[in-house]
Design an enzyme around this catalytic site. Structure first.
Site, PDB file in Angstrom:
ATOM      1  N   SER A 120      20.023  39.337 -36.156  1.00  0.00           N
ATOM      2  CA  SER A 120      21.203  38.695 -36.743  1.00  0.00           C
ATOM      3  C   SER A 120      21.168  37.189 -36.550  1.00  0.00           C
ATOM      4  O   SER A 120      21.907  36.469 -37.208  1.00  0.00           O
ATOM      5  CB  SER A 120      22.465  39.198 -36.044  1.00  0.00           C
ATOM      6  OG  SER A 120      22.535  40.586 -36.090  1.00  0.00           O
ATOM      7  N   HIS A 141      17.466  40.936 -42.938  1.00  0.00           N
ATOM      8  CA  HIS A 141      18.751  41.108 -42.263  1.00  0.00           C
ATOM      9  C   HIS A 141      19.684  41.963 -43.130  1.00  0.00           C
ATOM     10  O   HIS A 141      20.324  41.459 -44.055  1.00  0.00           O
ATOM     11  CB  HIS A 141      19.351  39.724 -41.983  1.00  0.00           C
ATOM     12  CG  HIS A 141      20.632  39.758 -41.225  1.00  0.00           C
ATOM     13  ND1 HIS A 141      21.577  38.774 -41.325  1.00  0.00           N
ATOM     14  CD2 HIS A 141      21.128  40.673 -40.356  1.00  0.00           C
ATOM     15  CE1 HIS A 141      22.608  39.078 -40.552  1.00  0.00           C
ATOM     16  NE2 HIS A 141      22.361  40.221 -39.956  1.00  0.00           N
ATOM     17  N   GLU A 153      19.766  39.668 -46.303  1.00  0.00           N
ATOM     18  CA  GLU A 153      19.458  38.248 -46.149  1.00  0.00           C
ATOM     19  C   GLU A 153      17.978  38.162 -45.748  1.00  0.00           C
ATOM     20  O   GLU A 153      17.583  38.699 -44.711  1.00  0.00           O
ATOM     21  CB  GLU A 153      20.373  37.677 -45.048  1.00  0.00           C
ATOM     22  CG  GLU A 153      20.491  36.191 -45.009  1.00  0.00           C
ATOM     23  CD  GLU A 153      21.508  35.732 -43.944  1.00  0.00           C
ATOM     24  OE1 GLU A 153      21.722  36.427 -42.933  1.00  0.00           O
ATOM     25  OE2 GLU A 153      22.091  34.647 -44.135  1.00  0.00           O
ATOM     26  N   ASN A 191      25.781  34.951 -40.311  1.00  0.00           N
ATOM     27  CA  ASN A 191      26.443  34.903 -39.004  1.00  0.00           C
ATOM     28  C   ASN A 191      26.838  33.498 -38.561  1.00  0.00           C
ATOM     29  O   ASN A 191      27.685  33.338 -37.689  1.00  0.00           O
ATOM     30  CB  ASN A 191      25.582  35.589 -37.947  1.00  0.00           C
ATOM     31  CG  ASN A 191      25.721  37.090 -38.088  1.00  0.00           C
ATOM     32  OD1 ASN A 191      26.823  37.605 -38.211  1.00  0.00           O
ATOM     33  ND2 ASN A 191      24.600  37.789 -38.131  1.00  0.00           N
TER      34      ASN A 191
HETATM   35  N1  LIG Z   1      25.520  45.959 -35.569  1.00  0.00           N
HETATM   36  C1  LIG Z   1      25.556  45.199 -36.653  1.00  0.00           C
HETATM   37  O1  LIG Z   1      26.570  45.134 -37.360  1.00  0.00           O
HETATM   38  C2  LIG Z   1      24.329  44.420 -37.061  1.00  0.00           C
HETATM   39  C3  LIG Z   1      24.265  43.899 -38.369  1.00  0.00           C
HETATM   40  C4  LIG Z   1      23.109  43.244 -38.779  1.00  0.00           C
HETATM   41  C5  LIG Z   1      22.044  43.099 -37.890  1.00  0.00           C
HETATM   42  N2  LIG Z   1      22.140  43.595 -36.615  1.00  0.00           N
HETATM   43  C6  LIG Z   1      20.980  43.429 -35.723  1.00  0.00           C
HETATM   44  O2  LIG Z   1      20.246  44.643 -35.720  1.00  0.00           O
HETATM   45  C7  LIG Z   1      19.611  44.795 -34.445  1.00  0.00           C
HETATM   46  C8  LIG Z   1      20.027  46.124 -33.853  1.00  0.00           C
HETATM   47  O3  LIG Z   1      21.442  46.134 -33.675  1.00  0.00           O
HETATM   48  P1  LIG Z   1      22.261  47.490 -33.523  1.00  0.00           P
HETATM   49  O4  LIG Z   1      23.680  47.132 -33.763  1.00  0.00           O
HETATM   50  O5  LIG Z   1      21.607  48.554 -34.312  1.00  0.00           O
HETATM   51  O6  LIG Z   1      22.044  47.770 -31.953  1.00  0.00           O
HETATM   52  P2  LIG Z   1      22.211  49.169 -31.175  1.00  0.00           P
HETATM   53  O7  LIG Z   1      22.451  48.808 -29.763  1.00  0.00           O
HETATM   54  O8  LIG Z   1      23.164  50.074 -31.889  1.00  0.00           O
HETATM   55  O9  LIG Z   1      20.757  49.847 -31.320  1.00  0.00           O
HETATM   56  C9  LIG Z   1      19.594  49.309 -30.724  1.00  0.00           C
HETATM   57  C10 LIG Z   1      18.600  50.439 -30.568  1.00  0.00           C
HETATM   58  O10 LIG Z   1      17.337  49.884 -30.159  1.00  0.00           O
HETATM   59  C11 LIG Z   1      16.799  50.739 -29.180  1.00  0.00           C
HETATM   60  N3  LIG Z   1      15.823  49.961 -28.392  1.00  0.00           N
HETATM   61  C12 LIG Z   1      16.055  49.099 -27.385  1.00  0.00           C
HETATM   62  N4  LIG Z   1      14.888  48.596 -26.929  1.00  0.00           N
HETATM   63  C13 LIG Z   1      13.918  49.163 -27.678  1.00  0.00           C
HETATM   64  C14 LIG Z   1      12.507  49.042 -27.695  1.00  0.00           C
HETATM   65  N5  LIG Z   1      11.874  48.253 -26.828  1.00  0.00           N
HETATM   66  N6  LIG Z   1      11.812  49.772 -28.587  1.00  0.00           N
HETATM   67  C15 LIG Z   1      12.452  50.585 -29.461  1.00  0.00           C
HETATM   68  N7  LIG Z   1      13.786  50.737 -29.499  1.00  0.00           N
HETATM   69  C16 LIG Z   1      14.512  50.023 -28.603  1.00  0.00           C
HETATM   70  C17 LIG Z   1      17.993  51.214 -28.383  1.00  0.00           C
HETATM   71  O11 LIG Z   1      17.680  52.378 -27.638  1.00  0.00           O
HETATM   72  C18 LIG Z   1      19.012  51.459 -29.495  1.00  0.00           C
HETATM   73  O12 LIG Z   1      18.929  52.766 -30.020  1.00  0.00           O
HETATM   74  C19 LIG Z   1      19.993  43.591 -33.619  1.00  0.00           C
HETATM   75  O13 LIG Z   1      18.992  42.614 -33.744  1.00  0.00           O
HETATM   76  C20 LIG Z   1      21.279  43.123 -34.275  1.00  0.00           C
HETATM   77  O14 LIG Z   1      21.547  41.760 -34.073  1.00  0.00           O
HETATM   78  C21 LIG Z   1      23.247  44.281 -36.198  1.00  0.00           C
END
Ligand SMILES: NC(=O)c1ccc[n+]([C@@H]2O[C@H](COP(=O)([O-])OP(=O)(O)OC[C@H]3O[C@@H](n4cnc5c(N)ncnc54)[C@H](O)[C@@H]3O)[C@@H](O)[C@H]2O)c1
Length: 283
Positions: A120, A141, A153, A191
């Protein structure tokens, strides 16, 4: 997309399971990686529930659901990603973890395979520098919830090649999304604009300007936002919001991006929004 048949998705959380869902439904084979089996089980349960909803709405058939699920191969083993034609990383928003993940996939993915990050806010150029293929690293993104939101994005790092950019745009379109390109600066566009608004809404609650319901209603009724900023923060995850504010604050160095102390306190208490059952609202 004749050259891309199998997509590796790393991280099966909120975003990873959404990306796997959409890509599998679009006909791609998915290798879904997470660090523990229980996270993969949770991801597949979420995808199944969301596909059930699409069946109930008549958007897809029960057979489409079964085919989509059969396209997803869950694994806790990084080496399975050797079969991927394109990799999308969606692990937690911390530079250290993303750096380790990109170093590891760079060793395993075939040369020529594009490595995309769903980050993000973290610099794509910095993530790319952890690999021996910085020209093949790009930001992809997606927005939350991935099956519903149209935008992707596309973030071009300093060394991302035109070919990488074009292939990634084509893949986004093949997933039924609209790609919009931006350059690599903290928070990109989405963001950089959204998070300071959410952070300011949290300051309003902390300072007693208004209760969460009032803040959200003002933004919905007055600004025509479909969701208030605090309900949106709960949907995104308060930990993710805090991580992004930290990146904006550190990387841009301007105190206007300081994370609201109430946001920090809620994250410390484990009140992460929808995913923990409690944020600005109860779930
Ligand atoms: N939540 C949102 O609204 C949103 C929107 C756009 C982008 N993002 C981005 O997407 C990414 C993930 O966010 P999220 O909300 O899905 O987080 P989340 O915490 O829901 O999920 C993260 C997942 O990654 C896994 N993980 C952690 N370390 C790992 C590794 N070394 N290898 C493999 N898997 C691993 C965790 O076990 C978990 O299941 C982040 O970079 C975040 O900034 C999030």
């Amino acid at each position: 997309m004749p050259d891309i048949k199998t997509i590796g998705v790393i991280g099966g959380g909120t975003m990873g399971n959404g990306i796997a869902h959409v890509a599998a439904r679009s006909g791609f084979k998915i290798i879904l990686h997470d660090i523990e089996q229980r996270f993969l089980d949770r991801a597949l349960a979420t995808i199944t529930k969301n596909l059930d909803r699409e069946v109930a709405k008549g958007k897809i058939t029960a057979n489409d659901k079964a085919v989509t699920l059969s396209q997803i191969a869950p694994t806790t083993n990084y080496s399975a990603l050797a079969d991927a034609d394109f990799v999308i990383e969606a692990v937690v928003e911390t530079v250290d973890i993303k750096s380790k993940v990109f170093r590891a996939i760079d060793e395993i993915a075939r040369p020529g395979v594009i490595l995309a990050s769903n980050t993000s806010s973290i610099s794509i150029t910095r993530i790319a520098s952890k690999t021996k293929r910085p020209d093949k690293v790009i930001g992809m993104h997606f927005m939350n919830p991935v099956p519903i939101m149209t935008l992707v994005e596309i973030v071009r790092g300093l060394e991302t090649s035109d070919e990488t950019r074009q292939t990634t745009n084509r893949l986004a379109a093949a997933l039924g999304k609209i790609p919009i390109e931006v350059n690599d600066y903290p928070g990109f566009v989405s963001n950089r604009v959204l998070m300071p608004m959410i952070n300011e809404a949290i300051f309003c609650v902390m300072e007693g300007v208004a209760a969460p319901e009032a803040v959200d209603s003002i933004m919905k009724l007055g600004m025509n936002h479909p969701l208030g900023p605090l309900a949106l923060a709960d949907l995104i995850g308060l930990d993710v919001c805090l991580d992004i504010m930290e990146v904006l604050h550190t990387e841009l160095g301007d105190p206007k991006y300081r994370p609201c102390p109430l946001l920090r306190k809620m994250v410390d208490a484990g009140q992460l929004g929808r995913k923990s059952g409690q944020g600005f609202y109860k779930y």
